[in-house]
Scaffold this motif. Structure first.
Motif, PDB file in Angstrom:
ATOM      1  N   HIS A 349       7.928   1.528   0.250  1.00 29.09           N
ATOM      2  CA  HIS A 349       6.828   0.588   0.477  1.00 29.09           C
ATOM      3  C   HIS A 349       5.916   0.661  -0.739  1.00 29.09           C
ATOM      4  CE1 HIS A 349       3.549  -1.623   2.255  1.00 29.09           C
ATOM      5  NE2 HIS A 349       2.749  -0.565   2.208  1.00 29.09           N
ATOM      6  N   THR A 357       5.348   2.734  10.272  1.00 30.65           N
ATOM      7  CA  THR A 357       4.393   1.748  10.794  1.00 30.65           C
ATOM      8  C   THR A 357       4.053   2.004  12.260  1.00 30.65           C
ATOM      9  OG1 THR A 357       6.211   0.246  11.351  1.00 30.65           O
ATOM     10  CG2 THR A 357       5.170  -0.037   9.194  1.00 30.65           C
ATOM     11  N   GLU A 358       4.828   2.850  12.940  1.00 33.72           N
ATOM     12  CA  GLU A 358       4.595   3.187  14.335  1.00 33.72           C
ATOM     13  C   GLU A 358       4.113   4.627  14.447  1.00 33.72           C
ATOM     14  OE1 GLU A 358       4.858   0.942  16.678  1.00 33.72           O
ATOM     15  OE2 GLU A 358       5.742  -0.612  15.409  1.00 33.72           O
ATOM     16  N   ARG A 384      -2.832   7.334   5.254  1.00 31.58           N
ATOM     17  CA  ARG A 384      -2.766   5.904   5.526  1.00 31.58           C
ATOM     18  C   ARG A 384      -3.021   5.155   4.225  1.00 31.58           C
ATOM     19  NH1 ARG A 384      -1.804   2.839   9.418  1.00 31.58           N
ATOM     20  NH2 ARG A 384      -1.735   4.599  10.865  1.00 31.58           N
ATOM     21  N   ASP A 386      -2.547   1.707   3.866  1.00 33.36           N
ATOM     22  CA  ASP A 386      -3.151   0.408   4.183  1.00 33.36           C
ATOM     23  C   ASP A 386      -3.233   0.312   5.702  1.00 33.36           C
ATOM     24  OD1 ASP A 386      -0.595  -0.436   5.120  1.00 33.36           O
ATOM     25  OD2 ASP A 386      -0.076  -1.235   3.152  1.00 33.36           O
ATOM     26  N   ARG A 387      -3.553  -0.863   6.216  1.00 28.82           N
ATOM     27  CA  ARG A 387      -3.785  -0.994   7.655  1.00 28.82           C
ATOM     28  C   ARG A 387      -2.550  -0.672   8.478  1.00 28.82           C
ATOM     29  NH1 ARG A 387      -5.256  -6.906   9.726  1.00 28.82           N
ATOM     30  NH2 ARG A 387      -3.024  -7.112   9.239  1.00 28.82           N
ATOM     31  N   ASP A 388      -1.371  -0.931   7.950  1.00 27.88           N
ATOM     32  CA  ASP A 388      -0.147  -0.830   8.744  1.00 27.88           C
ATOM     33  C   ASP A 388       0.743   0.357   8.417  1.00 27.88           C
ATOM     34  OD1 ASP A 388      -0.710  -3.291  10.103  1.00 27.88           O
ATOM     35  OD2 ASP A 388       0.000  -4.381   8.325  1.00 27.88           O
ATOM     36  N   TYR A 389       0.562   0.977   7.254  1.00 31.38           N
ATOM     37  CA  TYR A 389       1.529   1.980   6.794  1.00 31.38           C
ATOM     38  C   TYR A 389       0.876   3.341   6.597  1.00 31.38           C
ATOM     39  CZ  TYR A 389       4.857  -1.798   5.867  1.00 31.38           C
ATOM     40  OH  TYR A 389       5.714  -2.866   5.997  1.00 31.38           O
TER      41      TYR A 389
END
Length: 431
Positions: A349, A357-358, A384, A386-389
């Motif tokens: 990524h 991401t989960e 973290r 970013d917001r998702d990863y």
């Protein structure tokens, strides 16, 4: 030389601020001079002069990754004396945390990167041939009654080691520090009174601190930083000049923390003791602190750390955000971590090798130093980005192994430079 320097150190005093920080008031004897605690400010905190509100979380963390790689390359160049061939984005002002202090009489406030990999202290000074912008007003030696230039052959000149040299015409000691990205700082070696804000209240005053007063400070990428406070190995660093032989810190990760400051402790305040403390031998080599990394375990799988250098084999450094490991060892460790997490991994990524991401359950990961086992929690292994990863805070490299600051988050990490030990104690850090 060390005895001469120690004789220059006076007992610290506590001073009281008047109506502004630029007013100097009468000193009062310090009630407890055995040690003190002060704040460390993460470079991406709104309290930092390096803070850039236009950067997203993703950009901040990417910059931290790039600085970590660049810093490890520069370490390798310093150790080997050979310029590395590896190519990496050059990010200025390598370092993760800053310390606030006040210089001179009357007081002038400043904030600089505190660096466990540096052996000197320097800050920008007026008049300046070439200075980068900084948040605080440049320190002007002529405005301070306690500033003194170091003379050729003086203990102060000796304290900066091979970075100092003599201007025989003026009988003054000068210094020159060059960095791997072409940046440099040069000027006069001097002594000055440094004052630090104590978390217990008031300021602690330390006379005759040797530092570089930089009149020519070049950086390709100007920023708002004032300089470097070295706390690595050497008589020109902060610790021996304050008269202590111990320091410790308790680091937070600014990304996602509920706190806005880490803490740094000196002297008696720096003792690490009590339940859960483990200690490992400390080796001082050059300007760096080294530990002996023996293995890392993921669950019941123990991976021996094999490295060409026997004994002390990894730099411990608060200024490097990520932990850098040799390519083959990193690959084995990454595979073991991924195989132990019951979630689908995201590979590559951006520049990050292993992400999720989960939500996931962390396996038990233990770092085995010589005589000390340190357990990594999730915030020591993943950050973290970013917001998702959420991604692995480790990186492969062909340079010297570095045990970085994310791996040290929420541990009280104590350095005893007399007994040559580093101690770790699990702690909820932050103020």
């Amino acid at each position: 030389m060390a005895k001469t320097l120690k004789s220059m150190l006076l007992i610290p005093y506590i001073i009281t601020l008047c109506s502004t920080i630029f007013c100097y008031c009468k000193s009062e004897p310090l009630a407890n001079a055995s040690g003190f605690t002060t704040d460390l400010i993460h470079r991406d905190s709104p309290r930092s002069p390096l803070y850039d509100p236009s950067l997203t979380l993703e950009q901040q963390v990417d910059n931290a990754r790039n600085r970590s790689i660049t810093r490890s390359i520069q370490f390798a160049e310093i150790i080997s004396g050979v310029k590395a061939t590896a190519v990496s984005p050059v990010v200025p002002n390598s370092g993760a945390y800053l310390i606030e202090f006040f210089m001179g009489t009357p007081l002038k406030q400043t904030m600089a990167i505190i660096d466990t990999g540096s052996s000197v202290i320097w800050t920008q000074c007026a008049p300046c041939v070439r200075c980068r912008p900084q948040k605080f007003r440049l320190f002007d030696p002529k405005s301070s009654s306690t500033y003194k230039d170091a003379l050729c052959g003086s203990p102060g000149c000796s304290a900066v080691g091979n970075k100092g040299f003599c201007d025989e015409r003026r009988e003054k000691c000068l210094y020159l520090i060059s960095y791997g990205d072409g940046a440099h700082s040069s000027g006069s070696v001097a002594t000055e009174t440094f004052s630090f804000r104590s978390t217990a209240g008031g300021l602690l005053r330390f006379p005759n601190v040797v530092f570089g007063c930089g009149h020519d400070n070049y950086d390709k990428f100007p920023s708002e930083g004032s300089g470097i406070v070295g706390i690595g190995v050497g008589q020109g660093t902060l610790l021996p000049q304050l008269g202590y032989d111990k320091f410790s810190y308790c680091l937070i990760s600014i990304w996602g923390s509920k706190y806005d400051a880490s803490t740094m402790h000196f002297g008696g305040d720096a003792v690490v003791s009590g339940w859960g403390v483990v200690s490992t031998p400390l080796t001082k080599r050059g300007s760096f602190y080294y530990l002996t990394l023996e293995a890392i375990s993921v669950g019941n799988k123990r991976m021996q750390f094999i490295y060409p250098v026997e004994g002390a084999n990894a730099i411990i450094d608060s200024g490097t955000t990520l932990t850098l490991l040799p390519e083959n060892f990193y690959h084995d460790l990454e595979t073991a971590i991924a195989n132990s997490i019951d979630q689908f991994p995201v590979r590559d990524h951006g520049a990050w090798r292993l992400c999720y991401t989960e939500a996931f359950v962390m396996p038990k990961i233990t770092v085995h130093f010589k005589g000390a086992d340190v357990e990594w929690k999730q915030n020591n292994v993943f950050i973290r980005v970013d917001r998702d990863y959420e991604c692995l805070a480790l990186q492969p490299g062909q340079t010297v192994p570095v045990y970085g600051s994310v791996a040290q988050v929420n541990y009280l990490v104590g350095y005893d430079v007399t007994r040559n030990t580093v101690s770790f104690k699990p702690t909820e850090c932050g103020r």
